[in-house]
Design a protein around this motif. Structure first.
Motif, PDB file in Angstrom:
ATOM      1  N   LEU A 445       5.591  -0.988  25.627  1.00 31.33           N
ATOM      2  CA  LEU A 445       4.991  -0.959  27.252  1.00 31.33           C
ATOM      3  C   LEU A 445       4.994  -1.312  27.694  1.00 31.33           C
ATOM      4  CD1 LEU A 445       2.799   2.407  26.333  1.00 31.33           C
ATOM      5  CD2 LEU A 445       5.245   2.720  26.965  1.00 31.33           C
ATOM      6  N   THR A 446       5.760  -1.876  29.740  1.00 34.21           N
ATOM      7  CA  THR A 446       5.412  -2.744  30.650  1.00 34.21           C
ATOM      8  C   THR A 446       4.387  -1.658  31.159  1.00 34.21           C
ATOM      9  OG1 THR A 446       7.133  -0.908  31.634  1.00 34.21           O
ATOM     10  CG2 THR A 446       7.767  -2.901  30.675  1.00 34.21           C
ATOM     11  N   GLY A 447       3.638  -0.715  31.310  1.00 37.70           N
ATOM     12  CA  GLY A 447       2.133  -0.629  31.952  1.00 37.70           C
ATOM     13  C   GLY A 447       1.091   0.142  31.320  1.00 37.70           C
ATOM     14  N   ASP A 448       0.023   0.454  31.565  1.00 39.36           N
ATOM     15  CA  ASP A 448      -0.133   1.662  30.579  1.00 39.36           C
ATOM     16  C   ASP A 448      -0.141   2.697  30.607  1.00 39.36           C
ATOM     17  OD1 ASP A 448      -2.985  -0.642  30.585  1.00 39.36           O
ATOM     18  OD2 ASP A 448      -3.991   0.402  32.694  1.00 39.36           O
ATOM     19  N   PHE A 449      -0.015   3.805  29.828  1.00 43.40           N
ATOM     20  CA  PHE A 449       0.491   4.533  29.290  1.00 43.40           C
ATOM     21  C   PHE A 449      -0.505   6.162  28.949  1.00 43.40           C
ATOM     22  CE2 PHE A 449       3.318   7.929  27.071  1.00 43.40           C
ATOM     23  CZ  PHE A 449       3.873   8.112  28.721  1.00 43.40           C
ATOM     24  N   VAL A 479       0.651  10.828  15.418  1.00 44.50           N
ATOM     25  CA  VAL A 479       1.036   9.998  16.798  1.00 44.50           C
ATOM     26  C   VAL A 479       0.261   8.857  16.680  1.00 44.50           C
ATOM     27  CG1 VAL A 479       1.836   9.322  18.973  1.00 44.50           C
ATOM     28  CG2 VAL A 479       2.055  11.970  17.935  1.00 44.50           C
ATOM     29  N   ASP A 480       1.010   7.285  16.834  1.00 45.67           N
ATOM     30  CA  ASP A 480      -0.099   7.042  16.912  1.00 45.67           C
ATOM     31  C   ASP A 480       0.033   5.440  17.935  1.00 45.67           C
ATOM     32  OD1 ASP A 480      -0.841   7.386  14.059  1.00 45.67           O
ATOM     33  OD2 ASP A 480       1.107   6.461  13.370  1.00 45.67           O
ATOM     34  N   ASP A 481      -0.334   4.825  18.088  1.00 47.20           N
ATOM     35  CA  ASP A 481      -0.651   3.388  18.667  1.00 47.20           C
ATOM     36  C   ASP A 481      -0.499   2.409  18.256  1.00 47.20           C
ATOM     37  OD1 ASP A 481      -1.404   1.035  20.915  1.00 47.20           O
ATOM     38  OD2 ASP A 481      -2.637   2.768  21.941  1.00 47.20           O
ATOM     39  N   VAL A 482       1.085   1.417  18.303  1.00 54.80           N
ATOM     40  CA  VAL A 482       0.361   0.142  17.417  1.00 54.80           C
ATOM     41  C   VAL A 482       0.354  -0.992  18.463  1.00 54.80           C
ATOM     42  CG1 VAL A 482       1.965  -0.849  16.568  1.00 54.80           C
ATOM     43  CG2 VAL A 482       2.799   1.256  16.214  1.00 54.80           C
ATOM     44  N   ALA A 483      -0.351  -1.914  18.369  1.00 54.43           N
ATOM     45  CA  ALA A 483      -0.911  -2.932  18.615  1.00 54.43           C
ATOM     46  C   ALA A 483       0.079  -4.326  18.818  1.00 54.43           C
ATOM     47  CB  ALA A 483      -1.983  -3.325  19.206  1.00 54.43           C
ATOM     48  N   GLY A 511      -4.284  17.629  20.406  1.00 53.89           N
ATOM     49  CA  GLY A 511      -4.454  17.142  21.413  1.00 53.89           C
ATOM     50  C   GLY A 511      -5.144  15.666  21.884  1.00 53.89           C
ATOM     51  N   ALA A 512      -5.143  15.433  22.202  1.00 55.77           N
ATOM     52  CA  ALA A 512      -6.088  14.001  22.317  1.00 55.77           C
ATOM     53  C   ALA A 512      -5.784  13.350  23.751  1.00 55.77           C
ATOM     54  CB  ALA A 512      -5.558  13.014  21.267  1.00 55.77           C
ATOM     55  N   VAL A 513      -6.657  11.927  23.984  1.00 56.58           N
ATOM     56  CA  VAL A 513      -7.082  11.460  25.188  1.00 56.58           C
ATOM     57  C   VAL A 513      -6.873   9.829  24.715  1.00 56.58           C
ATOM     58  CG1 VAL A 513      -8.420  10.832  27.310  1.00 56.58           C
ATOM     59  CG2 VAL A 513      -8.037  13.212  26.149  1.00 56.58           C
ATOM     60  N   HIS A 514      -5.888   9.350  25.398  1.00 49.23           N
ATOM     61  CA  HIS A 514      -6.055   7.954  24.693  1.00 49.23           C
ATOM     62  C   HIS A 514      -4.952   7.092  25.778  1.00 49.23           C
ATOM     63  CE1 HIS A 514      -5.435   4.706  21.886  1.00 49.23           C
ATOM     64  NE2 HIS A 514      -4.424   4.782  22.894  1.00 49.23           N
ATOM     65  N   ARG A 515      -5.329   6.306  25.826  1.00 50.14           N
ATOM     66  CA  ARG A 515      -4.845   4.887  26.594  1.00 50.14           C
ATOM     67  C   ARG A 515      -4.500   4.490  25.934  1.00 50.14           C
ATOM     68  NH1 ARG A 515      -6.659   0.243  30.946  1.00 50.14           N
ATOM     69  NH2 ARG A 515      -7.894  -0.575  28.505  1.00 50.14           N
ATOM     70  N   PHE A 516      -2.652   3.624  26.403  1.00 53.24           N
ATOM     71  CA  PHE A 516      -2.026   2.755  25.126  1.00 53.24           C
ATOM     72  C   PHE A 516      -1.999   1.826  26.440  1.00 53.24           C
ATOM     73  CE2 PHE A 516      -0.188   7.176  23.857  1.00 53.24           C
ATOM     74  CZ  PHE A 516      -0.396   7.248  22.631  1.00 53.24           C
ATOM     75  N   GLU A 517      -1.841   0.797  26.092  1.00 50.34           N
ATOM     76  CA  GLU A 517      -2.662  -0.537  26.495  1.00 50.34           C
ATOM     77  C   GLU A 517      -0.888  -1.121  27.110  1.00 50.34           C
ATOM     78  OE1 GLU A 517      -5.287  -3.269  25.807  1.00 50.34           O
ATOM     79  OE2 GLU A 517      -6.925  -1.590  25.907  1.00 50.34           O
ATOM     80  N   PRO A 518      -0.437  -2.320  28.015  1.00 45.32           N
ATOM     81  CA  PRO A 518       0.382  -2.635  28.103  1.00 45.32           C
ATOM     82  C   PRO A 518       0.614  -3.449  26.644  1.00 45.32           C
ATOM     83  CG  PRO A 518      -0.550  -3.259  30.602  1.00 45.32           C
ATOM     84  CD  PRO A 518      -1.361  -1.861  29.107  1.00 45.32           C
ATOM     85  N   GLY A 519       2.333  -4.040  26.028  1.00 46.68           N
ATOM     86  CA  GLY A 519       2.831  -4.343  25.117  1.00 46.68           C
ATOM     87  C   GLY A 519       2.168  -3.718  23.603  1.00 46.68           C
ATOM     88  N   PRO A 552       1.777  14.353  26.527  1.00 53.25           N
ATOM     89  CA  PRO A 552       1.404  14.583  28.194  1.00 53.25           C
ATOM     90  C   PRO A 552       0.378  13.599  29.541  1.00 53.25           C
ATOM     91  CG  PRO A 552      -0.074  15.131  26.547  1.00 53.25           C
ATOM     92  CD  PRO A 552       0.592  14.734  25.915  1.00 53.25           C
ATOM     93  N   VAL A 553       1.744  13.898  30.688  1.00 57.39           N
ATOM     94  CA  VAL A 553       0.930  12.648  31.055  1.00 57.39           C
ATOM     95  C   VAL A 553       0.660  13.191  32.789  1.00 57.39           C
ATOM     96  CG1 VAL A 553       1.156  10.247  32.311  1.00 57.39           C
ATOM     97  CG2 VAL A 553       2.329  10.939  30.241  1.00 57.39           C
ATOM     98  N   PRO A 554      -1.349  12.504  32.845  1.00 60.49           N
ATOM     99  CA  PRO A 554      -1.702  13.484  34.173  1.00 60.49           C
ATOM    100  C   PRO A 554      -0.623  12.414  34.952  1.00 60.49           C
ATOM    101  CG  PRO A 554      -3.130  12.376  32.675  1.00 60.49           C
ATOM    102  CD  PRO A 554      -2.119  11.733  31.608  1.00 60.49           C
ATOM    103  N   PRO A 555      -0.700  13.422  36.370  1.00 62.33           N
ATOM    104  CA  PRO A 555       0.053  12.553  37.336  1.00 62.33           C
ATOM    105  C   PRO A 555      -0.596  12.008  37.884  1.00 62.33           C
ATOM    106  CG  PRO A 555      -0.537  15.226  37.537  1.00 62.33           C
ATOM    107  CD  PRO A 555      -0.943  14.408  36.643  1.00 62.33           C
ATOM    108  N   ALA A 556      -1.400  10.925  38.326  1.00 61.21           N
ATOM    109  CA  ALA A 556      -1.495  10.005  38.014  1.00 61.21           C
ATOM    110  C   ALA A 556      -1.823   8.507  37.587  1.00 61.21           C
ATOM    111  CB  ALA A 556      -3.268   9.523  39.439  1.00 61.21           C
ATOM    112  N   ASN A 557      -1.677   9.194  36.306  1.00 58.41           N
ATOM    113  CA  ASN A 557      -1.490   8.114  34.826  1.00 58.41           C
ATOM    114  C   ASN A 557      -3.070   7.495  34.778  1.00 58.41           C
ATOM    115  OD1 ASN A 557      -1.286   7.346  32.620  1.00 58.41           O
ATOM    116  ND2 ASN A 557       0.406   5.995  33.508  1.00 58.41           N
ATOM    117  N   PRO A 558      -4.620   8.116  35.156  1.00 59.14           N
ATOM    118  CA  PRO A 558      -5.703   7.105  35.530  1.00 59.14           C
ATOM    119  C   PRO A 558      -6.096   6.070  34.308  1.00 59.14           C
ATOM    120  CG  PRO A 558      -6.184   9.879  34.962  1.00 59.14           C
ATOM    121  CD  PRO A 558      -4.621   9.789  35.161  1.00 59.14           C
TER     122      PRO A 558
END
Length: 558
Positions: A445-449, A479-483, A511-519, A552-558
């Motif tokens: 990822l190139t930015g927060d997601f 669904v997983d987040d790979v650093a 459902g879940a709430v999570h921030r995938f970081e850049p990279g 599912p991504v928030p409009p403002a991607n907070p």
């Protein structure tokens, strides 16, 4: 029954100090026992133990609203002492009771069935409304308690009906103590509002989910794979709850299903043995779930559900929210951090032993809700949907870590995430092999997601051919987040699906709430096994391709 002596509530009362920082004065706590009539025809008598918390200053001249609450599965009224004290210090009478089959309450555990647990709660509501004849100040039921007169009485229900012994009353509780609120509200129109926390919409989904059954946001299950750890745990806790003395005092609780309603043992036993809930088992579990009678729930509902909960996931509250909202029932929903099996509590959400509305975000939310709906306090309505963000730093109250939206649908939009293509072969069934799982991964990822809600994963599966659900291939999807260093973090819960033939299907991942970081990269994993679940009973080598992933991504991607 022998001639009954009459005693005032105060004869068996003790006092406890008010919560620090709350209204001044002492809270009076009175132990009570209720002789209630339950069951489909009301012929079964059960004894319920309870504690009544009376606020300082509550009287016939200055009546107060009431809150009714019961325990989680395997617990009792004792665990509700902190909540009862806090509620009374905030100006509410609180009746905290042990549910049927738990603590010192008799009869069997009926999984919060409206005809049993709902009817029992209905009679406690009558007591709060001034009714006499079912409350006693001793366990032997020889000293009848006087009716109480310090609870505010409603002139009519929300629908305009005038009913006897109608108190201004709400309900509060979590897990097993959450589901009973739906059973009670569906049974008794005198209840004014409820706050169910970390509870179920459909027990067949809770214990045997299938991500491919029902539209997104529904929680229909039964055909996927049984959560064997939870199913066995439920049975064990239910059986052990009465202890030896409980069975000796009432031998009828021992057979045919120890301390559990007769249908519970086969529903859980068959589900664990064959690996999924069949039609009969799923039908019974659904019959004691709010999804089967939600059309009878007419009161405002504040739903609270945990983002980290291996038993009752966010899809349960999502389904209940949607079913209430489409009928025009006022409903708010909060997704907080911690639930069943979710790890350690986090600061500022809720201290279960000593709740405080000033320091605990969730306590402030439900107290504001009660103040609006029961006291008529001029408190502005909270956002309809709120969720916790564990990447937001805060001190003290967790409120700064919460975001909100006007509704669940306004919170996020499904957004496609490209994954590497290809078909993988993997093994499913009772034995483990090196080919048990396969993965599909996005580019870095190139930015927060940010994800807020339930992903949709589309699979193309081939190599399966059977007419028997028992012999079907069982796949588990995450669904997983790979650093960047390869560390993998599971996002939300695993979801199973049971496949009989070659097919393309879309799964709703819890459902879940999570921030995938850049990279970081987003990964979908399919496997033939998952911790806590019953595997398939027949071996298959299947070909799988993940053809689509939508988050599912928030409009403002907070």
């Amino acid at each position: 029954m022998t001639t009954l002596a009459v005693s005032a509530l105060a004869l068996s009362a003790v006092t406890v100090p008010s919560e620090a920082g709350a209204a001044p004065g002492d809270v009076t706590v009175t132990p009570l026992w209720f002789n209630v009539a339950t069951g489909p025809d009301g012929s079964r008598r059960c004894v319920i133990e309870a504690d009544l918390y009376r606020p300082s200053g509550a009287s016939a001249a200055t009546p107060v609203p009431a809150i009714l609450s019961t325990n989680g599965f395997g617990r009792s009224k004792q665990g509700l002492a902190g909540v009862g004290t806090m509620l009374a210090a905030q100006g509410y009478a609180a009746l905290m009771y042990s549910g049927l089959g738990f603590g010192g309450s008799t009869c069997k555990v009926s999984l919060d069935n409206p005809e049993w647990d709902g009817r029992a709660a209905q009679q406690l509501v009558s007591f709060l409304g001034g009714d006499s004849g079912i409350a006693y100040t001793d366990r032997a039921l020889t000293h009848r308690a006087l009716p109480i007169d310090f609870i505010q009485i409603d002139k009519q229900t929300a629908s305009g009906r005038r009913l006897d012994h109608d108190p201004r009353v709400g309900m509060l509780g979590g897990s097993y103590g959450g589901a009973v609120q739906f059973a009670a509200a569906a049974t008794d129109p005198r209840i004014d509002t409820i706050v169910p926390m970390i509870t179920w919409n459909d027990l067949s989904y809770s214990l045997s989910p299938d991500g491919a059954v029902g539209p997104a946001g529904r929680s229909t299950g039964g055909t996927g794979a049984t959560k064997s750890t939870w199913a066995v745990g439920f049975a064990a806790i239910g059986v052990l709850s009465p202890g030896l003395m409980g069975y000796l005092s009432d031998p009828s609780r021992a057979l045919p299903c120890p301390n559990l309603a007769d249908q519970v043992c086969p529903a859980l036993g068959i589900s664990v043995a064959q690996g999924f809930a069949g039609a009969a088992e799923a039908g019974y579990l659904q019959s004691t779930s709010v999804t089967s009678y939600i059309d009878r729930v007419q009161v405002p509902v504040l739903l609270m559900q945990a983002q980290h909960d291996s038993l009752f996931d966010l899809q349960e509250a999502t389904a209940t929210y949607r079913e209430l909202k489409q009928r025009g029932i006022e409903v708010n929903m909060v997704w907080h951090y911690l639930g069943h099996g979710g790890g350690d509590p986090i600061p500022g959400e809720m201290n279960e032993q000593a709740p405080d509305r000033n320091t605990d975000y969730l306590v402030s939310r439900y107290m504001d809700w009660f103040d609006r709906h029961l006291k008529g306090a001029p408190i502005a309505a909270a956002p309809e949907f709120s969720w916790f963000r564990d990447w937001v730093a805060y001190t003290g109250n967790a409120a700064p870590a919460y975001a909100s939206a006007p509704s669940l649908d306004a919170a996020a939009t499904l957004t496609r995430v490209p994954l590497d293509p290809g078909t993988r072969t993997l093994h499913t069934g009772p034995r483990s092999t090196a080919a048990d799982s396969a993965k599909w991964t996005s580019e870095p990822l190139t930015g927060d997601f940010v994800q807020v809600g339930a992903p949709q994963v589309t699979l193309n599966v081939s190599g399966v051919g059977t007419t028997s659900a028992l012999d079907a291939a069982v796949l588990f999807v995450t669904v997983d987040d790979v650093a960047p260093d390869g560390t993998t973090t599971r996002i939300g819960n695993t979801v199973p699906t049971r496949i009989n033939s070659d097919t393309t299907l879309t799964l709703t991942v819890p459902g879940a709430v999570h921030r995938f970081e850049p990279g970081h990269r987003i990964q979908v994993t399919t496997s033939g096994h998952a911790d806590g679940f019953r595997r398939g009973t027949t071996s298959h080598d299947v070909s799988v391709a993940v053809t689509d992933l939508e988050l599912p991504v928030p409009p403002a991607n907070p």
